[in-house]
Structure formats: structure tokens, C-alpha cells
Design a protein around this motif. Sequence first.
Motif, PDB file in Angstrom:
ATOM      1  N   LEU A  77       0.989  -1.136  -0.019  1.00  0.00           N
ATOM      2  CA  LEU A  77       0.044   0.012  -0.011  1.00  0.00           C
ATOM      3  C   LEU A  77       0.909   1.441   0.188  1.00  0.00           C
ATOM      4  O   LEU A  77       0.195   2.327  -0.151  1.00  0.00           O
ATOM      5  N   LYS A  78       2.039   1.041   0.296  1.00  0.00           N
ATOM      6  CA  LYS A  78       3.113   2.235   0.049  1.00  0.00           C
ATOM      7  C   LYS A  78       2.675   3.177  -0.935  1.00  0.00           C
ATOM      8  O   LYS A  78       2.849   4.499  -0.798  1.00  0.00           O
ATOM      9  N   PRO A  79       2.599   2.782  -2.308  1.00  0.00           N
ATOM     10  CA  PRO A  79       2.522   3.783  -3.393  1.00  0.00           C
ATOM     11  C   PRO A  79       1.265   4.747  -3.277  1.00  0.00           C
ATOM     12  O   PRO A  79       1.090   5.513  -4.111  1.00  0.00           O
ATOM     13  N   PHE A  80       0.200   4.272  -2.211  1.00  0.00           N
ATOM     14  CA  PHE A  80      -1.034   4.896  -2.326  1.00  0.00           C
ATOM     15  C   PHE A  80      -0.986   6.031  -1.353  1.00  0.00           C
ATOM     16  O   PHE A  80      -2.021   6.713  -1.231  1.00  0.00           O
ATOM     17  N   TYR A  81       0.129   6.274  -0.521  1.00  0.00           N
ATOM     18  CA  TYR A  81       0.097   7.299   0.403  1.00  0.00           C
ATOM     19  C   TYR A  81       1.501   7.868   0.587  1.00  0.00           C
ATOM     20  O   TYR A  81       2.472   7.475  -0.093  1.00  0.00           O
ATOM     21  N   ASN A  82       1.382   8.991   1.118  1.00  0.00           N
ATOM     22  CA  ASN A  82       2.792   9.842   1.011  1.00  0.00           C
ATOM     23  C   ASN A  82       3.496   9.624   2.201  1.00  0.00           C
ATOM     24  O   ASN A  82       4.641   8.899   2.140  1.00  0.00           O
ATOM     25  N   ARG A  83       3.262   9.900   3.469  1.00  0.00           N
ATOM     26  CA  ARG A  83       3.924   9.553   4.733  1.00  0.00           C
ATOM     27  C   ARG A  83       3.064   8.886   5.649  1.00  0.00           C
ATOM     28  O   ARG A  83       1.721   9.184   5.780  1.00  0.00           O
ATOM     29  N   PHE A  84       3.237   8.005   6.435  1.00  0.00           N
ATOM     30  CA  PHE A  84       2.540   7.256   7.460  1.00  0.00           C
ATOM     31  C   PHE A  84       2.562   8.139   8.612  1.00  0.00           C
ATOM     32  O   PHE A  84       3.454   8.658   9.117  1.00  0.00           O
TER      33      PHE A  84
END
Length: 536
Positions: A28-35
Motif C-alpha cells: 500500500l505504500k504507493p498509495f500514500y505519502n507518509r505514514f
Amino acid sequence: MPTDCIPFRDTQYFSSLICDYLEEKPELKPFYNRFPKLENFEAQITEKSKFSGMSKSHRQVLATVLEAQYANVKTSEATQLNISLLKESNTFTVTTGHQLNLFTGPLYFLYKIVSTINLTKELKTTYPNQHFVPIYWMATEDHDFDEINYFNFKGKKIQWNREDGGAVGEFSTEGLEDVFELYTKELGVGKAADELRTLFSEAYLKHDNLADATRYLANALFSDLGLVIIDANQKDLKRAFIPYIEQDILSQISSQEVSKTSELLANVPDTDYNIQVNPRAINLFYLSKNSRERIVFEDDVYSVLNTKMTFSEAEILKEIHEFPERFSPNVIMRPLYQEVILPNLCYIGGGGELAYWLQLKDYFEAVKLPFPMLLLRNSVLVKTQQQTKKLEKLHISNRDLFQKRDTFINKKVRKISNIDIDFSSQKAHLKKQFEDMYALAEQTDASFLGAVKAQEHKQIKGLEHLEKRLLKAQKKKLADQVSRMTDLQNQLFPNQSLQERATNFSELYLEFRHQLIEQLVLDLQPLKQEFLILNL
């Protein structure tokens, strides 16, 4: 106050997409900027600071609009200071949004806002050289009246019946006298009941439209905590959004980018993620009095559905520049509008909201706008002392409560019974016996394998049937305990749904009054990301 926490996945009330996001699954990392971790906000602050849209003049416009919206609202020094601070380049916001639900709607309205307030406090402690303002974005341009025209109170639906049409923020509050009369009868007597009557009356019977009523209500509940409430359906704010409106009208970029991201999200290997929203070719509505209708482009003409309005390209561009307030973003473009006009770092929302935000990152990148951090709002189950004592007496744990009704009752009946109604060991023994029979059939005549399998199926089914009959009989024998357990779960999970999605805050206010919000502010930890059970 005593609290307990449960991982969101273990509650079984949250989607696999949200649970995977909370667990930071690499897919899912490609779908948000920073956690949303405290240490990640430094980079988010730097990125938002460089966004050219956050100029001194734009900040001044934002503050001026808010000052005008608060002109007739008695509010706290904390909120006034936060509005003023928005003019400064080192001020940033944390935002949550919510529909204009009648009398706040379900409990999670409170949890969203307290999560937002508490995160700004944590950020100020960690980054003392910056200022952080909690924002409640009122969904005044929404037109889904059926979703907001009621709230649940003590098992009854308190509903506002009126004709639908247009942006809900502009709806007249006429007719809410009847709702008030119905509600006030249900409240009963007492100091807390009188306070709720006054709150409803002051909000809805002394303001002309739903936006002003909701602002008064949210301010009355949270202004001491510095909350700033914004109605973005405003011409001066929408001027900053003009380039993005033009872009969507002319190139339909939102549709292209969101469709691309949605396809990638739907095809993440070994998942079954549901796509929350589907973009249209143009993701804007045209606003007029009592009307909010889609804009479509067909045969080289822009038209407004269900009206006679049409525009050439030159005409609609002229309309955008002269009357930007008439162009209303839908669910796809509303997040973009929010990030254009606010110095925002993080959006706090429910699972459904975060699901559609995860479809938007490519769109933000395409229009060169910083993508905010996404934080799941706090979720809470509130138990009274009396309910807690009853649960302890029945040996019901917090985790037990989150089970589905049949599973919950069956498990507890098995546990309190003086006989063993779990045939797992018998079924395992039977399966072992049939393994020997399969081996015997193989050695003699393989054609008997089907007969052995059929007999095994029949025997297992027989045991399961007997187990169900015994369990049913034991439930009848333990009817009193079953009834008490069922009643308790019904109280805490109305209609087998999460309390926060069904119950209105006023039910708890009757018992706890101001302590309710005070305790939420003390106990909600927005970055902890677990489901909170709070014993009040």
C-alpha cells in the motif's frame, strides 16, 4: 478512567484495506505519502511550507473569511487566537470533515474532532516552533439530505422531514421546531436534559440555515479547545481553486488520474480491496439556489444536468472566473479543494474516507499539490460503571463483546454450562477413525472410497446436528443468563453495529454531562491506532 484497547483488525468491523494500511503493508505504500507517525511530520511540514499556494496573501484571505464566519458567534480566546495564527507562515492545520448531521448524528462526530484536537497538541509539544490548528470542515456543499436528517436516541429515530434540494448548508432550519418538540419529550427531566434542550434550541431554532446551526453547535461543544470550523462554500476561498476547476473542466485530469490509481489499488496481489468511489469525466457540480447538479461535457457543449443551462468553452471559463462559488467539488475533488485552501498536514477520517483518499495520490502529484498524511480517527466503545459491573459478573471480556451475536452467545453458553457441548474432540476422533477406513478401502477396493467418504460426511453431520440441538436446549435452560448477555451486547452494540455509528452523543451526555468530552480529550490518543474501550 480505566481503558482497554483492541487492534482494529481484531474487532472485525474494519475493512482489510484499512487494517493493512494501519499495519503498513508494503503493497500500500504507493498509495500514500507518509505514514502518520510523529517523527514523519517534520518532512510533511517542510513539503507544505514550499507549496506556493500558501502565500501570505492567501493566508490573509483564509483568516478574513473565518473572521467573517465567526462574526456573530461567541467563541473562546483559544479559537480566536487560532484563526489569527493562520496568517502566520509557521502555522499548519490538522483537519477532519463531517456532514451536517442533525444534532451531530452518531457519536463518532465527537471522536473525529477530539482526535484532531489531540493531534495538534502532540504536534505542538514535538515541534514547538510551529503552530497547529484543529479544523472541522463542514460539508456544507453536500446534497445527501437523507444521510443527515436524523439521529438515533434511545432506540428511536428523531427525523427532520422536509423537501430535499441543493447544498445542505443553505437549508432553512424551518420545521425543526417539530423535531425539537419530539426530542424534548424523549429527553425527560433533569439538569443534563435541560442543557441538551437549550443546546438544540440555541443551535437550530435561533439560526436560519443548517451551516450556521452546525457551526454554533460544534463551537458550543469544542470552542474552549481551540477548534476552528470552516464553511468552504465561499467565493473568496474558491478563487484560489479556479486553476483546478479549469483544469478539470478542460482536461478532465481528475478522472484520468483517479481511474489509474483505482485500478492499481483494485489489483494489488492477494487482496480483495473494494474501490470506494468512481470518478466521473468531470467531478464538479453547478450550484444555484435549491440546486446542485452535475456538469457534463457532450457534443462540444458543457451543460448542467436537469436544467436548461449550457455553456461553450469560452462561456464556462468566463463563468468560473466571475462566479467560482457556483462550482462545487464532488467527493473526488473536495479533498483537493481542502488542501488548496488550508495549510494542512494531516486529514483525520473514518475507514470509508481513508479508503477513497488512498485513490487520490496520483491526482495530487499530477497537479503538483502536497498529499496530506492520512490518519484513521479514534474509535471508542463507552461503557458505564453499571454495564462494566454486569459484564464482569457474567465473565464477559471486552473482546467477547465484539463477536457477532450467535458466536458470542454460543461461546458464553458453552463456557457457563455444566456439561460439555463442544464436540470438537469427538469430531476429530471420528475423522481419525475414517482415516483408517480410507486406508483399508485403498488396500481392498478403491471403488469403496466414495462410500467411505459419504459415511464420514453423514457421521460428522450427525454430530454437528446433535451439538446444535444440545446447545439450543442449554440456551433454553440458561435463558436468564442468555437474556442478560444479549441485553448488554444490544446496549453497547445497537442493532449489532458499533455504538459510535448508531448512538447520538446526547444519550451519554444525560449520564456524564461535560465529563464525556473532557474524558475523551484525556484518553484519546490519535497516533496509537487501536480501538479504545472506555469505562466512564
